[in-house]
Design a protein around this motif. Structure first.
Motif, PDB file in Angstrom:
ATOM      1  N   LYS A 320      29.641   2.474  10.633  1.00 41.04           N
ATOM      2  CA  LYS A 320      29.555   1.373   9.720  1.00 41.04           C
ATOM      3  C   LYS A 320      30.545   0.251  10.212  1.00 41.04           C
ATOM      4  O   LYS A 320      30.183  -1.010  10.064  1.00 41.04           O
ATOM      5  CB  LYS A 320      29.706   1.599   8.348  1.00 41.04           C
ATOM      6  CG  LYS A 320      28.679   2.644   7.741  1.00 41.04           C
ATOM      7  CD  LYS A 320      28.551   2.794   6.527  1.00 41.04           C
ATOM      8  CE  LYS A 320      29.658   3.841   5.900  1.00 41.04           C
ATOM      9  NZ  LYS A 320      29.682   4.205   4.461  1.00 41.04           N
ATOM     10  N   GLU A 321      31.881   0.826  10.860  1.00 41.13           N
ATOM     11  CA  GLU A 321      33.041  -0.279  10.916  1.00 41.13           C
ATOM     12  C   GLU A 321      32.513  -1.013  12.298  1.00 41.13           C
ATOM     13  O   GLU A 321      32.913  -2.189  12.309  1.00 41.13           O
ATOM     14  CB  GLU A 321      34.077   0.694  11.339  1.00 41.13           C
ATOM     15  CG  GLU A 321      34.940   1.064  10.274  1.00 41.13           C
ATOM     16  CD  GLU A 321      36.211   2.137  10.529  1.00 41.13           C
ATOM     17  OE1 GLU A 321      36.398   2.174  11.828  1.00 41.13           O
ATOM     18  OE2 GLU A 321      36.913   2.296   9.400  1.00 41.13           O
ATOM     19  N   ILE A 322      31.889  -0.327  13.330  1.00 40.25           N
ATOM     20  CA  ILE A 322      31.532  -1.004  14.546  1.00 40.25           C
ATOM     21  C   ILE A 322      30.268  -1.843  14.024  1.00 40.25           C
ATOM     22  O   ILE A 322      30.413  -3.133  14.674  1.00 40.25           O
ATOM     23  CB  ILE A 322      30.734   0.139  15.398  1.00 40.25           C
ATOM     24  CG1 ILE A 322      31.866   1.051  16.031  1.00 40.25           C
ATOM     25  CG2 ILE A 322      30.136  -0.708  16.538  1.00 40.25           C
ATOM     26  CD1 ILE A 322      31.409   2.068  16.898  1.00 40.25           C
ATOM     27  N   ASN A 323      29.339  -1.787  13.147  1.00 40.29           N
ATOM     28  CA  ASN A 323      28.353  -2.620  12.728  1.00 40.29           C
ATOM     29  C   ASN A 323      29.114  -3.851  12.091  1.00 40.29           C
ATOM     30  O   ASN A 323      28.469  -5.018  12.500  1.00 40.29           O
ATOM     31  CB  ASN A 323      27.369  -1.965  11.895  1.00 40.29           C
ATOM     32  CG  ASN A 323      26.400  -1.037  12.510  1.00 40.29           C
ATOM     33  OD1 ASN A 323      26.111  -1.295  13.711  1.00 40.29           O
ATOM     34  ND2 ASN A 323      25.754  -0.090  11.828  1.00 40.29           N
ATOM     35  N   ARG A 324      29.962  -3.600  11.096  1.00 33.89           N
ATOM     36  CA  ARG A 324      30.815  -4.696  10.717  1.00 33.89           C
ATOM     37  C   ARG A 324      31.469  -5.429  11.587  1.00 33.89           C
ATOM     38  O   ARG A 324      31.479  -6.822  11.692  1.00 33.89           O
ATOM     39  CB  ARG A 324      31.647  -4.324   9.597  1.00 33.89           C
ATOM     40  CG  ARG A 324      31.153  -3.739   8.211  1.00 33.89           C
ATOM     41  CD  ARG A 324      31.889  -3.689   7.229  1.00 33.89           C
ATOM     42  NE  ARG A 324      33.088  -2.567   7.417  1.00 33.89           N
ATOM     43  CZ  ARG A 324      32.824  -1.273   7.195  1.00 33.89           C
ATOM     44  NH1 ARG A 324      31.815  -0.928   6.418  1.00 33.89           N
ATOM     45  NH2 ARG A 324      33.949  -0.662   7.328  1.00 33.89           N
ATOM     46  N   GLU A 325      31.981  -4.994  12.573  1.00 36.31           N
ATOM     47  CA  GLU A 325      32.761  -5.765  13.830  1.00 36.31           C
ATOM     48  C   GLU A 325      31.546  -6.468  14.527  1.00 36.31           C
ATOM     49  O   GLU A 325      32.215  -7.685  14.646  1.00 36.31           O
ATOM     50  CB  GLU A 325      33.639  -4.696  14.552  1.00 36.31           C
ATOM     51  CG  GLU A 325      34.767  -4.178  13.889  1.00 36.31           C
ATOM     52  CD  GLU A 325      35.926  -5.047  13.583  1.00 36.31           C
ATOM     53  OE1 GLU A 325      35.915  -5.953  14.318  1.00 36.31           O
ATOM     54  OE2 GLU A 325      36.737  -4.777  12.735  1.00 36.31           O
ATOM     55  N   ILE A 326      30.658  -5.801  14.649  1.00 26.45           N
ATOM     56  CA  ILE A 326      29.756  -6.673  15.639  1.00 26.45           C
ATOM     57  C   ILE A 326      29.062  -7.746  14.968  1.00 26.45           C
ATOM     58  O   ILE A 326      28.815  -8.866  15.484  1.00 26.45           O
ATOM     59  CB  ILE A 326      28.570  -5.782  16.194  1.00 26.45           C
ATOM     60  CG1 ILE A 326      29.201  -4.643  17.121  1.00 26.45           C
ATOM     61  CG2 ILE A 326      27.200  -6.453  16.652  1.00 26.45           C
ATOM     62  CD1 ILE A 326      28.046  -3.476  17.549  1.00 26.45           C
ATOM     63  N   GLN A 327      28.844  -7.650  13.572  1.00 24.43           N
ATOM     64  CA  GLN A 327      28.408  -8.659  12.727  1.00 24.43           C
ATOM     65  C   GLN A 327      29.247  -9.845  12.646  1.00 24.43           C
ATOM     66  O   GLN A 327      29.083 -10.979  12.760  1.00 24.43           O
ATOM     67  CB  GLN A 327      28.098  -8.125  11.372  1.00 24.43           C
ATOM     68  CG  GLN A 327      27.284  -9.335  10.334  1.00 24.43           C
ATOM     69  CD  GLN A 327      27.013  -8.650   9.060  1.00 24.43           C
ATOM     70  OE1 GLN A 327      27.175  -7.404   8.739  1.00 24.43           O
ATOM     71  NE2 GLN A 327      26.453  -9.629   8.213  1.00 24.43           N
ATOM     72  N   ALA A 328      30.571  -9.609  12.548  1.00 19.25           N
ATOM     73  CA  ALA A 328      31.656 -10.452  12.481  1.00 19.25           C
ATOM     74  C   ALA A 328      31.882 -11.269  13.735  1.00 19.25           C
ATOM     75  O   ALA A 328      32.005 -12.358  13.927  1.00 19.25           O
ATOM     76  CB  ALA A 328      32.823  -9.743  12.318  1.00 19.25           C
ATOM     77  N   LEU A 329      31.637 -10.537  14.994  1.00 19.94           N
ATOM     78  CA  LEU A 329      31.824 -11.210  16.197  1.00 19.94           C
ATOM     79  C   LEU A 329      30.542 -12.154  16.440  1.00 19.94           C
ATOM     80  O   LEU A 329      30.751 -13.325  17.025  1.00 19.94           O
ATOM     81  CB  LEU A 329      31.764 -10.047  17.496  1.00 19.94           C
ATOM     82  CG  LEU A 329      33.074  -9.263  17.496  1.00 19.94           C
ATOM     83  CD1 LEU A 329      32.816  -8.110  18.615  1.00 19.94           C
ATOM     84  CD2 LEU A 329      34.105  -9.982  18.117  1.00 19.94           C
TER      85      LEU A 329
END
Length: 747
Positions: A320-329
């Motif tokens: 979930k952290e990776i998905n949030r980071e990717i979305q932010a990027l």
């Protein structure tokens, strides 16, 4: 309706730029990057403020920022429009979101007219004057992109646009995709049998709850029976206590008689024995039995420990952290920013080069004047050199300003480039981590992995809840065990003190000591027992069938039974509380399932109605659209293609006069497809509005040959006003060659 004047006061590269327009064709010429698209954007911005249609909040598209002035903090402009009778001046301050709509004849201000707010919270004079929202206006009266730019599937693109307009009256709005999205949503809702769907997941959870409830349903009957036994036991206890009082009354009368008889044989040694110690020892011994039984029950109770996959929880959290980071990027589009800055850099470099040339030219001009004045000895002429040197000074100032701006943009470009590279590296790292997690859980893609995580995480949550419940129960049980042990220890200590006082080993010896050695005189015992019985304030009927000890033993057994029943009922109540929680969750899930099934039913009905609506709209609009396109196409091709057919599946065929048959759209040249597209756009402008709204064509004719261009211009000259933006001289040459009237504007 015509636009009479454009005033780009501070907009993009322009400052105080005024453009006067006339009726008929206005040819606006400028080389590439000279600002033609900026003027097109200005017209859109004045009429609609770059707004996206929204009545909930003010929303603008990226043209708002892209069109900001280069060398000014102001951001404003105006245009003058004539509606056929009166002139109106529309002024807009884009930054302050302020607008003025003034009738130049009467002085009436229309800025607060509610028609400006029909489609957006941002003022839209276009809605006031054209009765159109921005999407329809731009897809109808703005003709920019040529279909030949879509060479891979130009005919398919044309079919899509005609299809879209026939249904939604907007060539860029594809309602078939809306239907597809609704069908996708319907598929996602799914059914009870498809476990991976929303409805399937809830139904599966309900089934699991039903299975869990089976284990508890039998407890209801057990609980009911235990309650009945508990009440019966309490009733028996009350009855035994009544019998005990009756027996004690009977004993009290006997003791009083024995006391009278015993005074004659009273012994002094009797005072060495305190009968209350015996009674106390018996009571302590009875309590010890009860608490020992309770301790055995507590020690025998066990609770199962449920497994929790902590590794999965960590992986899920990281996923979930990776998905949030990717979305932010992804929210930061550095490539787009670099593209815009790159375009700005090129323009400013050209400006810098121009200022250098102007500076050098002015310096050379000034030096030349000085040399001429000295050569001809006309020194007063040298005064003119001051003008050249002054001009060169201002050019060098402008050069420095633009050079500074250029350096800032280049630094910003490099910064975005670095951020873009950094973003790519981070995303690669994230992709690698995701791949490792996919392999670990044998998932095909992120969607399946998310489903696996959701399922297993839900199981973990259940097990954690169960373990937490067990832990609380064990803690509570442990505390009760310690308290029971402590009570037993204190009772044993108190009993042992009595044993030591009378030098006996157990309760049996203590009883023998009192009952065997004190038969000679029992006055002390009678007094004590009478005193203790009178303290109880006894009442009721005599009871003679059983002794006090026999009744007391039954009372103790009943109390012990009640104690056990209370423990059992507490355990059953805890289990029934869990059943209640399951019932509540089952109710919530059933309500959610009902809503999803209702939503599914609505979607099914909506899709059916929507498809009927699309079909009906096509039936209504296609005949007139086909007629108008055929009329324009016949004229533009001099009768070669005089008719167009559009079937139900939007296959398009054109009648070729030379072969006297209809041919498929794929067989036509790119130029002909562009002609059909222009005919289509002109047709929909007639369908959409009966007002004579100015047409804007931005570099539309690049793919037209001279013959096609001439035919198109002849059609366009019949419109009230047309603005043609071009970077070539072809349009001018054709207009001049065939003596067509037009207004030439050079940027």
């Amino acid at each position: 309706m015509i636009i009479k004047e454009l005033g780009l006061l501070n907009f993009g590269k322009f400052e105080d730029k005024k453009i006067e327009l006339q009726e008929g064709i206005n040819l606006i010429y400028g080389r590439n990057e000279e600002g033609k698209s900026t003027i097109v954007n200005f017209i859109d911005g004045i009429f609609y403020g770059f707004s996206r249609d929204s009545l909930s909040r003010k929303v603008r598209d990226d043209l708002f920022e892209k069109s900001r002035p280069w060398n000014s903090n102001l951001y404003r402009g105006y245009l003058i429009i004539n509606d056929g009778e009166e002139d109106f001046r529309i002024s807009r301050d884009f930054d302050k979101d302020e607008i003025s709509i003034l009738n130049l004849k009467t002085g009436v201000d229309l800025s607060n007219d509610q028609r400006n707010f029909i489609y957006s919270r941002i003022l839209q004079p276009g809605a006031l004057f054209f009765d159109l929202n921005r999407k329809v206006y731009k897809s109808t009266f703005f003709i920019g992109q040529r279909l030949s730019q879509f060479e891979s599937d130009a005919s398919g693109e044309l079919q899509n646009r005609i299809n879209n307009f026939s249904v939604s009256e907007d060539e860029n709005v594809d309602l078939s995709k809306v239907i597809e999205k609704m069908k996708d949503d319907l598929y996602d809702l799914g059914s009870k049998k498809r476990k991976s769907s929303e409805i399937g997941k809830i139904n599966e959870e309900l089934e699991n709850i039903s299975k869990d409830k089976v284990n508890f349903l039998s407890l209801k009957e057990t609980y009911k029976k235990s309650i009945d036994k508990y009440k019966e036991s309490k009733d028996r206890l009350v009855d035994l206590e009544d019998k005990l009082r009756g027996r004690k009354l009977f004993e009290l009368e006997i003791l009083k008689d024995k006391l009278k008889q015993g005074y004659a044989s009273e012994s002094e040694n009797d005072e060495n024995y305190n009968f209350s110690d015996l009674e106390n020892a018996i009571e302590i011994n009875r309590s010890l039995g009860m608490y020992s039984s309770k301790l055995d029950d507590l020690l025998s109770a066990e609770r199962k420990n449920f497994d929790v996959d902590l590794d999965l929880e960590e992986d899920y959290k990281r996923f979930k952290e990776i998905n949030r980071e990717i979305q932010a990027l992804n929210e930061n589009n550095y490539s787009k920013e670099r593209e815009i800055i790159s375009w700005d850099i090129k323009n400013i470099e050209r400006e810098v080069f121009k200022y250098v040339i102007k500076f050098i030219s002015a310096m050379l001009g000034g030096l030349t004047i000085i040399l001429i004045s000295f050569y001809f000895k006309k020194y007063f002429i040298s005064i003119l050199s001051v003008l050249f040197f002054t001009y060169s000074y201002f050019r060098i100032v402008k050069f420095r300003e633009n050079k500074d701006l250029l350096n800032r943009l280049k630094n910003k470009y490099q910064d975005y480039k670095y951020k873009s590279q950094e973003k790519t590296l981070i995303k690669k790292k994230f992709d690698k981590e995701i791949d490792e997690i996919l392999i670990k859980y044998n998932a095909r893609d992120k969607k399946e992995l998310s489903e696996i995580f959701d399922s297993k995480s839900e199981e973990n949550i259940k097990n954690i809840s169960k373990n937490e419940y067990n832990r609380e129960w064990i803690e509570k049980n442990s505390q009760e065990i310690e308290e029971t042990k402590k009570t037993i220890f204190n009772l044993e200590k108190e009993l042992q003190n009595i044993f030591q006082e009378y030098e006996v080993e157990n309760i049996k010896e203590l009883k023998n000591l009192f009952y065997e050695k004190r038969d000679a005189s029992r006055v002390s015992e009678y007094k004590y027992r009478i005193k203790e019985l009178e303290k109880e304030n006894l009442s009721g009927d005599f009871y003679k069938e059983e002794s006090i000890d026999e009744i007391q033993d039954k009372i103790d057994q009943e109390k012990n039974n009640i104690l056990n029943l209370e423990g059992s009922l507490k355990t059953l109540e805890d289990s029934l509380e869990k059943l209640r929680i399951l019932d509540e969750k089952s109710y919530e899930l059933n309500e959610k399932l009902k809503k999803l099934e209702y939503k599914k039913e609505l979607l099914e009905i909506s899709i059916e109605k929507f498809e009927d609506f699309v079909k009906a709209r096509r039936i209504d609009n296609l005949p007139f659209l086909r007629k108008e396109i055929s009329k324009y196409l016949d004229y533009m091709t001099s009768g070669k293609y005089k008719d167009i057919l559009i079937d139900d599946s939007f296959g398009i065929r054109v009648y070729d006069r030379d072969i006297e048959d209809y041919i498929e759209l794929d067989s036509l040249s790119m130029g002909t497809i562009d002609q059909i597209y222009l005919a289509f756009r002109l047709s929909i402008s007639k369908i959409i509005s009966d007002k004579e709204i100015p047409l804007v064509l931005d570099s539309h004719f690049d793919s037209y040959d001279d013959f096609r261009l001439k035919e198109a211009l002849e059609i366009l000259q019949d419109n009230k006003q047309v603005l043609i933006f071009t970077s070539t001289n072809r349009e001018k040459e054709i207009l001049d060659k065939y003596s067509m009237t037009y207004n030439l504007i050079k940027i």
